[in-house]
Write a protein that holds these residues in place. Structure first.
Motif, PDB file in Angstrom:
ATOM      1  N   THR A   1     -59.119 -57.065 -69.960  1.00 35.57           N
ATOM      2  CA  THR A   1     -58.471 -55.768 -69.787  1.00 35.57           C
ATOM      3  C   THR A   1     -57.171 -55.716 -70.565  1.00 35.57           C
ATOM      4  O   THR A   1     -56.604 -56.744 -70.932  1.00 35.57           O
ATOM      5  CB  THR A   1     -58.145 -55.489 -68.304  1.00 35.57           C
ATOM      6  OG1 THR A   1     -57.159 -56.425 -67.864  1.00 35.57           O
ATOM      7  CG2 THR A   1     -59.367 -55.574 -67.436  1.00 35.57           C
ATOM      8  N   GLY A   2     -56.702 -54.515 -70.755  1.00 38.63           N
ATOM      9  CA  GLY A   2     -55.353 -54.328 -71.242  1.00 38.63           C
ATOM     10  C   GLY A   2     -54.388 -54.554 -70.094  1.00 38.63           C
ATOM     11  O   GLY A   2     -54.797 -54.670 -68.935  1.00 38.63           O
ATOM     12  N   VAL A   3     -53.113 -54.623 -70.414  1.00 40.20           N
ATOM     13  CA  VAL A   3     -52.089 -54.838 -69.393  1.00 40.20           C
ATOM     14  C   VAL A   3     -51.155 -53.638 -69.401  1.00 40.20           C
ATOM     15  O   VAL A   3     -50.685 -53.221 -70.456  1.00 40.20           O
ATOM     16  CB  VAL A   3     -51.298 -56.134 -69.655  1.00 40.20           C
ATOM     17  CG1 VAL A   3     -50.267 -56.363 -68.566  1.00 40.20           C
ATOM     18  CG2 VAL A   3     -52.240 -57.325 -69.756  1.00 40.20           C
ATOM     19  N   THR A   4     -50.916 -53.093 -68.216  1.00 38.68           N
ATOM     20  CA  THR A   4     -50.021 -51.952 -68.086  1.00 38.68           C
ATOM     21  C   THR A   4     -48.928 -52.251 -67.074  1.00 38.68           C
ATOM     22  O   THR A   4     -49.072 -53.121 -66.223  1.00 38.68           O
ATOM     23  CB  THR A   4     -50.766 -50.677 -67.616  1.00 38.68           C
ATOM     24  OG1 THR A   4     -51.128 -50.813 -66.248  1.00 38.68           O
ATOM     25  CG2 THR A   4     -52.000 -50.406 -68.459  1.00 38.68           C
ATOM     26  N   VAL A   5     -47.853 -51.489 -67.188  1.00 41.96           N
ATOM     27  CA  VAL A   5     -46.839 -51.439 -66.145  1.00 41.96           C
ATOM     28  C   VAL A   5     -46.735 -49.979 -65.732  1.00 41.96           C
ATOM     29  O   VAL A   5     -46.535 -49.099 -66.576  1.00 41.96           O
ATOM     30  CB  VAL A   5     -45.471 -51.979 -66.619  1.00 41.96           C
ATOM     31  CG1 VAL A   5     -44.393 -51.724 -65.572  1.00 41.96           C
ATOM     32  CG2 VAL A   5     -45.561 -53.467 -66.932  1.00 41.96           C
ATOM     33  N   VAL A   6     -46.926 -49.738 -64.441  1.00 45.67           N
ATOM     34  CA  VAL A   6     -46.819 -48.391 -63.888  1.00 45.67           C
ATOM     35  C   VAL A   6     -45.374 -48.207 -63.441  1.00 45.67           C
ATOM     36  O   VAL A   6     -44.859 -49.021 -62.673  1.00 45.67           O
ATOM     37  CB  VAL A   6     -47.777 -48.201 -62.696  1.00 45.67           C
ATOM     38  CG1 VAL A   6     -47.680 -46.785 -62.148  1.00 45.67           C
ATOM     39  CG2 VAL A   6     -49.203 -48.537 -63.098  1.00 45.67           C
ATOM     40  N   THR A   7     -44.720 -47.166 -63.937  1.00 43.89           N
ATOM     41  CA  THR A   7     -43.306 -46.939 -63.621  1.00 43.89           C
ATOM     42  C   THR A   7     -43.108 -45.585 -62.947  1.00 43.89           C
ATOM     43  O   THR A   7     -43.861 -44.641 -63.189  1.00 43.89           O
ATOM     44  CB  THR A   7     -42.433 -47.019 -64.890  1.00 43.89           C
ATOM     45  OG1 THR A   7     -42.957 -46.128 -65.886  1.00 43.89           O
ATOM     46  CG2 THR A   7     -42.404 -48.442 -65.445  1.00 43.89           C
ATOM     47  N   CYS A   8     -42.080 -45.529 -62.097  1.00 40.60           N
ATOM     48  CA  CYS A   8     -41.743 -44.283 -61.414  1.00 40.60           C
ATOM     49  C   CYS A   8     -40.270 -44.319 -61.014  1.00 40.60           C
ATOM     50  O   CYS A   8     -39.619 -45.360 -61.087  1.00 40.60           O
ATOM     51  CB  CYS A   8     -42.623 -44.072 -60.184  1.00 40.60           C
ATOM     52  SG  CYS A   8     -42.411 -45.304 -58.897  1.00 40.60           S
TER      53      CYS A   8
ATOM     54  N   GLN B   1     -36.033 -42.170 -69.912  1.00 44.65           N
ATOM     55  CA  GLN B   1     -36.394 -41.134 -68.939  1.00 44.65           C
ATOM     56  C   GLN B   1     -37.312 -40.136 -69.617  1.00 44.65           C
ATOM     57  O   GLN B   1     -36.948 -39.510 -70.603  1.00 44.65           O
ATOM     58  CB  GLN B   1     -35.157 -40.422 -68.399  1.00 44.65           C
ATOM     59  CG  GLN B   1     -35.472 -39.311 -67.424  1.00 44.65           C
ATOM     60  CD  GLN B   1     -36.325 -39.754 -66.229  1.00 44.65           C
ATOM     61  OE1 GLN B   1     -35.975 -40.695 -65.537  1.00 44.65           O
ATOM     62  NE2 GLN B   1     -37.435 -39.085 -65.996  1.00 44.65           N
ATOM     63  N   GLY B   2     -38.518 -40.003 -69.098  1.00 46.06           N
ATOM     64  CA  GLY B   2     -39.475 -39.049 -69.628  1.00 46.06           C
ATOM     65  C   GLY B   2     -39.320 -37.695 -68.964  1.00 46.06           C
ATOM     66  O   GLY B   2     -38.406 -37.477 -68.165  1.00 46.06           O
ATOM     67  N   ASP B   3     -40.232 -36.783 -69.277  1.00 46.31           N
ATOM     68  CA  ASP B   3     -40.202 -35.453 -68.678  1.00 46.31           C
ATOM     69  C   ASP B   3     -40.507 -35.509 -67.185  1.00 46.31           C
ATOM     70  O   ASP B   3     -39.941 -34.756 -66.400  1.00 46.31           O
ATOM     71  CB  ASP B   3     -41.221 -34.539 -69.361  1.00 46.31           C
ATOM     72  CG  ASP B   3     -40.877 -34.277 -70.815  1.00 46.31           C
ATOM     73  OD1 ASP B   3     -39.683 -34.379 -71.188  1.00 46.31           O
ATOM     74  OD2 ASP B   3     -41.804 -33.987 -71.593  1.00 46.31           O
ATOM     75  N   GLN B   4     -41.431 -36.397 -66.788  1.00 49.67           N
ATOM     76  CA  GLN B   4     -41.850 -36.497 -65.391  1.00 49.67           C
ATOM     77  C   GLN B   4     -41.408 -37.788 -64.719  1.00 49.67           C
ATOM     78  O   GLN B   4     -41.132 -37.797 -63.530  1.00 49.67           O
ATOM     79  CB  GLN B   4     -43.383 -36.405 -65.289  1.00 49.67           C
ATOM     80  CG  GLN B   4     -43.979 -35.155 -65.868  1.00 49.67           C
ATOM     81  CD  GLN B   4     -43.609 -33.910 -65.100  1.00 49.67           C
ATOM     82  OE1 GLN B   4     -43.383 -33.953 -63.899  1.00 49.67           O
ATOM     83  NE2 GLN B   4     -43.521 -32.786 -65.792  1.00 49.67           N
ATOM     84  N   ALA B   5     -41.413 -38.887 -65.464  1.00 54.54           N
ATOM     85  CA  ALA B   5     -41.153 -40.204 -64.883  1.00 54.54           C
ATOM     86  C   ALA B   5     -40.586 -41.130 -65.959  1.00 54.54           C
ATOM     87  O   ALA B   5     -40.782 -40.886 -67.155  1.00 54.54           O
ATOM     88  CB  ALA B   5     -42.440 -40.783 -64.311  1.00 54.54           C
ATOM     89  N   PRO B   6     -39.915 -42.194 -65.546  1.00 57.95           N
ATOM     90  CA  PRO B   6     -39.373 -43.134 -66.532  1.00 57.95           C
ATOM     91  C   PRO B   6     -40.484 -43.953 -67.187  1.00 57.95           C
ATOM     92  O   PRO B   6     -41.586 -44.083 -66.640  1.00 57.95           O
ATOM     93  CB  PRO B   6     -38.471 -44.036 -65.687  1.00 57.95           C
ATOM     94  CG  PRO B   6     -39.071 -44.005 -64.328  1.00 57.95           C
ATOM     95  CD  PRO B   6     -39.626 -42.612 -64.173  1.00 57.95           C
ATOM     96  N   ARG B   7     -40.184 -44.485 -68.351  1.00 60.59           N
ATOM     97  CA  ARG B   7     -41.118 -45.355 -69.056  1.00 60.59           C
ATOM     98  C   ARG B   7     -40.352 -46.522 -69.681  1.00 60.59           C
ATOM     99  O   ARG B   7     -39.114 -46.504 -69.732  1.00 60.59           O
ATOM    100  CB  ARG B   7     -41.909 -44.587 -70.103  1.00 60.59           C
ATOM    101  CG  ARG B   7     -41.071 -44.053 -71.245  1.00 60.59           C
ATOM    102  CD  ARG B   7     -41.962 -43.322 -72.252  1.00 60.59           C
ATOM    103  NE  ARG B   7     -41.213 -42.839 -73.377  1.00 60.59           N
ATOM    104  CZ  ARG B   7     -40.710 -41.615 -73.491  1.00 60.59           C
ATOM    105  NH1 ARG B   7     -40.881 -40.734 -72.514  1.00 60.59           N
ATOM    106  NH2 ARG B   7     -40.047 -41.263 -74.560  1.00 60.59           N
TER     107      ARG B   7
END
Length: 155
Positions: A15-22, A95-101
Motif C-alpha cells: 500500500t501507499g502510506v498516508t497521514v490523515v490530518t485535521c 493550512q488548507g481551505d478545509q483542513a491542515p496538510r
C-alpha cells in the motif's frame, strides 16, 4: 481465526502510506494510515479506515480532514504520526481551505465529512473531496511491515 496471521496475510498487499490530518480546535493533529482508497468520482469520495482505539477517532468525527500521500523521503513523518515520534523532526504544516496538510507530500486530498460507518474494530470515514494537488516523485510504500519506495517513471 488467528488475527496475527490474518494481519500478516494482509501485509502481503503493498500500500501507499498516508497521514490523515485535521484541526482539533486545540491544534493540528495527524495519524498514519495505509487503509485508504478512492470510492467515487461523482461525487468525489475517498475512504479512510481508523482503528477505534486511536485518539484521532474522535478528532475526525464530523470534522474536515486531509489525506497526505507521502513521498519516499517522508518515512520519519509516517513513524511520527504512527506514535513513534522523533524529537528533532520538523513538521511543516500548511493550512488548507478545509483542513491542515503536511508540506511536501507527494499529494494531498482535502475533504469534508460525508458519512461514517461501523467497520468492526475500525470506523470507516468517507470524505467528499473539495481540493487536491499532486506532483511527480516517488511514493512511500508499506509491504510486509517495511517501508519502501515505488519509483516514478514517465511513459
Amino acid at each position: 481465526m488467528n488475527t496475527r496471521e490474518f494481519r500478516y496475510c494482509m501485509g502481503c498487499f503493498a500500500t501507499g502510506v498516508t497521514v490523515v490530518t485535521c484541526d482539533t480546535g486545540d491544534g493540528y493533529h495527524g495519524l498514519t494510515a495505509n487503509s485508504f482508497t478512492s470510492v467515487s468520482l461523482n461525487p468525489p469520495l475517498v475512504l479512510v479506515s481508523i482503528d477505534r482505539k486511536t485518539k484521532a477517532l474522535e478528532y475526525l468525527k464530523n470534522n474536515a480532514f486531509t489525506i497526505n500521500i507521502l513521498a519516499d523521503h517522508q518515512g520519519d513523518l509516517a513513524m511520527h504520526f504512527a506514535g513513534r515520534p522523533k524529537e528533532d523532526l520538523e513538521i511543516n504544516w500548511v493550512q488548507g481551505d478545509q483542513a491542515p496538510r503536511l508540506e511536501d507530500s507527494l499529494a494531498f486530498i482535502e475533504c469534508v465529512p460525508w458519512k461514517e460507518y461501523d467497520g468492526g474494530d475500525h470506523v470507516l470515514y468517507l470524505g467528499e473531496v473539495t481540493n487536491f494537488k499532486y506532483r511527480d516523485g516517488n511514493a512511500l510504500t508499506y509491504f510486509k511491515g517495511q517501508f519502501s519506495s515505488l519509483p516514478y517513471t514517465t511513459k
